[in-house]
Scaffold this motif. Structure first.
Motif, PDB file in Angstrom:
ATOM      1  N   TYR A  16      11.393  67.291  39.791  1.00 23.77           N
ATOM      2  CA  TYR A  16      12.434  66.266  39.674  1.00 23.77           C
ATOM      3  C   TYR A  16      11.881  64.881  39.352  1.00 23.77           C
ATOM      4  CZ  TYR A  16      14.871  70.101  41.873  1.00 23.77           C
ATOM      5  OH  TYR A  16      15.373  71.345  42.165  1.00 23.77           O
ATOM      6  N   LYS A  33      15.090  68.551  28.727  1.00 25.80           N
ATOM      7  CA  LYS A  33      15.868  68.312  29.945  1.00 25.80           C
ATOM      8  C   LYS A  33      16.421  69.625  30.514  1.00 25.80           C
ATOM      9  CE  LYS A  33      17.394  63.536  29.373  1.00 25.80           C
ATOM     10  NZ  LYS A  33      18.575  62.661  29.319  1.00 25.80           N
ATOM     11  N   ARG A  37      15.098  72.796  34.442  1.00 29.33           N
ATOM     12  CA  ARG A  37      15.810  73.611  35.436  1.00 29.33           C
ATOM     13  C   ARG A  37      15.413  75.081  35.366  1.00 29.33           C
ATOM     14  NH1 ARG A  37      18.782  70.181  38.701  1.00 29.33           N
ATOM     15  NH2 ARG A  37      18.672  68.186  37.638  1.00 29.33           N
ATOM     16  N   PRO A  94      18.558  67.422  44.552  1.00 31.32           N
ATOM     17  CA  PRO A  94      18.606  67.093  43.114  1.00 31.32           C
ATOM     18  C   PRO A  94      18.869  68.288  42.209  1.00 31.32           C
ATOM     19  CG  PRO A  94      16.393  66.761  44.014  1.00 31.32           C
ATOM     20  CD  PRO A  94      17.281  67.066  45.162  1.00 31.32           C
ATOM     21  N   PHE A  97      22.496  68.776  40.712  1.00 32.92           N
ATOM     22  CA  PHE A  97      23.041  67.805  39.766  1.00 32.92           C
ATOM     23  C   PHE A  97      22.247  67.842  38.462  1.00 32.92           C
ATOM     24  CE2 PHE A  97      23.841  66.439  44.063  1.00 32.92           C
ATOM     25  CZ  PHE A  97      25.194  66.176  44.033  1.00 32.92           C
ATOM     26  N   THR A  98      22.880  67.427  37.396  1.00 34.05           N
ATOM     27  CA  THR A  98      22.222  67.380  36.093  1.00 34.05           C
ATOM     28  C   THR A  98      22.863  66.290  35.243  1.00 34.05           C
ATOM     29  OG1 THR A  98      21.527  68.699  34.183  1.00 34.05           O
ATOM     30  CG2 THR A  98      23.765  69.077  35.016  1.00 34.05           C
ATOM     31  N   ASP A  99      22.196  65.943  34.158  1.00 37.17           N
ATOM     32  CA  ASP A  99      22.818  65.022  33.208  1.00 37.17           C
ATOM     33  C   ASP A  99      22.943  65.656  31.819  1.00 37.17           C
ATOM     34  OD1 ASP A  99      20.146  64.893  32.503  1.00 37.17           O
ATOM     35  OD2 ASP A  99      20.065  62.716  32.393  1.00 37.17           O
ATOM     36  N   THR A 150      25.879  59.723  33.728  1.00 35.17           N
ATOM     37  CA  THR A 150      25.429  59.796  35.118  1.00 35.17           C
ATOM     38  C   THR A 150      25.274  61.267  35.495  1.00 35.17           C
ATOM     39  OG1 THR A 150      27.696  59.862  35.943  1.00 35.17           O
ATOM     40  CG2 THR A 150      26.664  57.682  35.774  1.00 35.17           C
ATOM     41  N   GLN A 151      24.626  61.508  36.606  1.00 33.30           N
ATOM     42  CA  GLN A 151      24.461  62.862  37.106  1.00 33.30           C
ATOM     43  C   GLN A 151      25.831  63.450  37.458  1.00 33.30           C
ATOM     44  OE1 GLN A 151      21.170  64.579  38.111  1.00 33.30           O
ATOM     45  NE2 GLN A 151      20.740  63.301  36.353  1.00 33.30           N
TER      46      GLN A 151
END
Length: 175
Positions: A16, A33, A37, A94, A97-99, A150-151
């Motif tokens: 992260y 990005k 994950r 974290p 959540f993702t962006d 934002t996330q």
């Protein structure tokens, strides 16, 4: 039914906080990005077993049979190929959540024959969200990306997502 592993990813994992490299293109950046994950067994530690990944979804908290943890444990990723469930402790982990989201062509339903260019602002709606959120839309070959300002909750990917462009509903994205 094949027994699989449940792997906990600590919230302070270096996954992260990796430094963002420089990219040759926006597509390369978005793919990087998404790849952040792609957890492996070596990113965390085994905390249990499961009886099939098809019984779980992102954000799930119940039915994991993991006890003795300080905080509730949530599913943050599922690796069907390796038969692993990845989990994280706490509702602010974290990994929840993702962006960036990525969809393939089979998950996209066009509501109108509107041509959307890359790098355009869209409004995103979902039953998971209280209010619509802003994102940028990108398409590279058969892959569609949403990059959020934002996330957003990763659990959103389990539900239908609507996109509005120039005040018209234009796309529905399904898991």
């Amino acid at each position: 039914m094949k027994i699989g592993q449940i792997v906990e990813i600590p919230e302070n994992s270096s996954i992260y906080t990796r430094e963002k490299p420089s990219f040759q293109s926006k597509e390369e950046e978005l793919l990087w990005k998404i790849a952040q994950r792609n957890y492996t067994l070596f990113d965390g530690f085994i905390v249990g077993e499961h009886n099939g990944v098809e019984n779980f979804e992102i954000g799930q908290r119940k039915g994991l049979n993991i006890s003795g943890k300080k905080n509730s444990v949530y599913v943050i990723a599922i690796d069907k190929l390796e038969n692993r469930i990845f989990v994280g402790q706490g509702k602010s982990h974290p990994g929840l959540f993702t962006d960036v989201f990525c969809f393939d062509e089979e998950q996209v339903s066009w509501l109108e024959k509107t041509k959307i260019e890359n790098d355009v602002n869209v409004k995103v709606s979902s039953s998971v969200l209280i209010d619509n959120v802003d994102a940028k839309f990108y398409q590279f070959d058969q892959n569609y990306f949403l990059e959020f300002e934002t996330q957003v909750p990763l659990i959103m990917k389990n539900y239908t997502i609507g996109l509005s462009y120039e005040n018209k509903d234009v796309i529905v994205l399904n898991k």
